[in-house]
Design an enzyme around this catalytic site. Structure first.
Site, PDB file in Angstrom:
ATOM      1  N   ASP A   1     -13.152   4.687   0.339  1.00 30.61           N
ATOM      2  CA  ASP A   1     -12.037   5.067  -0.519  1.00 30.61           C
ATOM      3  C   ASP A   1     -12.397   4.622  -1.939  1.00 30.61           C
ATOM      4  OD1 ASP A   1      -9.705   5.254  -1.990  1.00 30.61           O
ATOM      5  OD2 ASP A   1      -8.411   4.559  -0.360  1.00 30.61           O
TER       6      ASP A   1
ATOM      7  N   GLU B   1      -6.878  -7.347  -1.553  1.00 34.08           N
ATOM      8  CA  GLU B   1      -6.500  -5.959  -1.284  1.00 34.08           C
ATOM      9  C   GLU B   1      -5.672  -6.012  -0.013  1.00 34.08           C
ATOM     10  OE1 GLU B   1      -5.623  -3.160   0.192  1.00 34.08           O
ATOM     11  OE2 GLU B   1      -7.611  -2.348   0.665  1.00 34.08           O
TER      12      GLU B   1
ATOM     13  N   GLU C   1       2.762  -3.777   7.271  1.00 33.94           N
ATOM     14  CA  GLU C   1       1.858  -4.824   7.744  1.00 33.94           C
ATOM     15  C   GLU C   1       1.989  -6.141   6.978  1.00 33.94           C
ATOM     16  OE1 GLU C   1      -2.077  -3.723   9.136  1.00 33.94           O
ATOM     17  OE2 GLU C   1      -0.755  -3.381  10.839  1.00 33.94           O
TER      18      GLU C   1
ATOM     19  N   HIS D   1      -6.942   6.402   1.262  1.00 37.59           N
ATOM     20  CA  HIS D   1      -6.736   6.236   2.710  1.00 37.59           C
ATOM     21  C   HIS D   1      -5.286   5.848   3.020  1.00 37.59           C
ATOM     22  CE1 HIS D   1      -7.250   1.984   1.763  1.00 37.59           C
ATOM     23  NE2 HIS D   1      -6.821   1.690   2.966  1.00 37.59           N
TER      24      HIS D   1
END
Lengths: 316, 316
Positions: free
Chosen positions: B21, B114, B123, B264
């Site tokens: 990505d 990240e 998440e 992504h």
């Protein structure tokens, strides 16, 4: 933990994808609806029935009763679906492992199941179909699909090879070469363009579901591929063909090979550590063995031996 | 059990996809390499370092030392990668939960991470970054990225709506209507074509990672979208923008919106139970609330209220 990130986090996505796979679903439909004389008044067992689509096709084909078994929660939706279509008197749905549930019939005439995984045998659901066959099928009864083949061929696809293998040599200026062999070792699934195929195909294994044994599902087969043009082989690919044929007036078949319409099974890709340059007409001989992983029987260990060297791939 | 079928069964696939990505990886690279004066001689902590790519960028940008922490097995590969690039004296990698490991420094100058998931907060890895900030960041130190926004807009995309919603009305001649509401309830991620967008966007939430609190990560926001043309809204979509900006001479930003190069993370799609027909210039007002699922804090419960009706979506 890592894997969870790319989980299909929709609980219905898998069923949606399978239903939307027309090659798969229409093959099952055509096999049943084009062979109604075979289904008329029969008792049918649908192993791993999911949303119940195959059970409903069986009723439409004339079955007197269908039993669908699935251990997943999806069966509660299947129950709603069966009611929605007014078929609750024709279809009995049971939640549980096929090995554990008690069927309303001691024997059935026909077993249908869509048990196939990547490279046919990944996830080993055929094991359960064989249990169903040995426990519930009447003498003279049939299991569909009945014949399956696994094939291998070779491709020259540097777009894929660059993305999956050479990529690691220079990742934004850094070397990640140590990941290459790890990545290669994991067989992947991808839709392969037929124009990258550089050899003829070779059938490795034929499975007759009506009489095969568990031991047949682990195998070792020689292959011999002939180059159809000059090229550098970057990967072997595996795929399977499915046949609904014995005793049927209108047999049906479909292929998951690169020459056919893509399915959700795609093709299984075994990347080569180094591309192999060959001329048109030259042969590449080898041996492929496919075993269950002892630690996780749903996963596969595939070894490919060619040019006197053995390469191990895992699918887990 | 169902979900496992579509697991990325490659253990490296997630890292491969993230590295490939370019929008994501090049933004992190440019933020560091274009702001070397900021990184010179700094101690950097990389939370959830994965393959170690961000840690290596930080060294290249002039950091005196980088600590990478990850609880996944991938860190063993990161250790090989760091050695392969001769950076083992500059980067210390620690396997474990950030909350549990002992860092070789009591305080750090810069935290990079990240941590973003679908719809930014799926998440909940930002929770861990906030722990790192509160425990290890020097007074005056910075966390990057520092600013994130979550936006919503609306689309008219009947191709997607037919595939995901209307599909269930007629599945090879059978009704599966009972699955519709179940499918709609699960927010999905997909790459949305920008020409299907029919309203202007609205920023729902701005998060400043340098001083936000855990409680800021659950929110309720009003939105007001104006139709840019006549159309039938089939879904709301959510996405986020990321900014590396405070104290930097060369700020960097990227968007995961439908107008930008796909990443992504794609876009998050909230399908409507019924399409809404509106004229150009008309407004649709509503409220979106985003909460953690109490039973599984990594998953999200998102409610969308418009036209006096509340619709619940889950991401799990």
């Amino acid at each position: 933990e890592d894997e969870s990130y790319f989980d299909s986090y929709s609980h219905f996505d898998i069923h949606h994808q399978m239903l939307q796979d027309k090659v798969r679903t229409e093959s099952y439909r055509d096999f049943m609806l084009n062979n109604k004389e075979y289904f008329k008044d029969k008792i049918v067992l649908d192993v791993g029935c999911g949303t119940g689509i195959l059970s409903m096709f069986a009723v439409k084909a004339g079955a007197s009763h269908v039993i669908g078994v699935d251990q997943s929660e999806i069966i509660y939706q299947a129950m709603d679906i069966v009611r929605e279509n007014g078929l609750e008197n024709k279809i009995t749905l049971l939640k549980g492992r096929l090995e554990d549930v008690e069927l309303p019939y001691k024997q059935v005439d026909i077993i249908i199941s869509e048990w196939m995984g990547y490279f046919l045998l990944f996830e080993s659901m055929l094991d359960t179909v064989l249990v169903a066959r040995d426990r519930y099928l009447k003498p003279g009864g049939m299991v569909f699909p009945d014949i399956c083949t696994i094939s291998v061929t070779a491709i020259s696809d540097f777009k894929l090879y660059n993305k999956d293998v050479l990529f690691w040599d220079d990742v934004y200026g850094f070397k990640m070469t140590c990941l290459k062999s790890e990545v290669i070792k994991e067989a992947c699934v991808d839709i392969i363009k037929n124009d990258t195929v550089v050899t003829d195909p070779c059938v490795l294994k034929t499975i007759d579901v009506s009489d095969c044994q568990l031991s047949d599902l682990q195998f070792k087969s020689e292959f011999n591929l002939t180059m159809t043009r000059d090229g550098e082989i970057t990967a072997f690919i595996g795929y399977f063909n499915i046949y609904f044929q014995k005793h049927l007036s209108q047999p049906v078949e479909f292929s998951t090979g690169p020459e056919a319409t893509p399915t959700h099974w795609k093709q299984t890709v075994f990347l080569l550590p180094k591309p192999l340059s060959l001329k048109k007409g030259e042969e590449i001989k080898g041996v492929l063995s496919c075993k269950k992983n002892r630690k996780d029987p749903r996963s596969l260990v595939i070894s490919l031996t060619y040019n006197d060297k053995r390469h191990i791939y895992i699918m887990e």
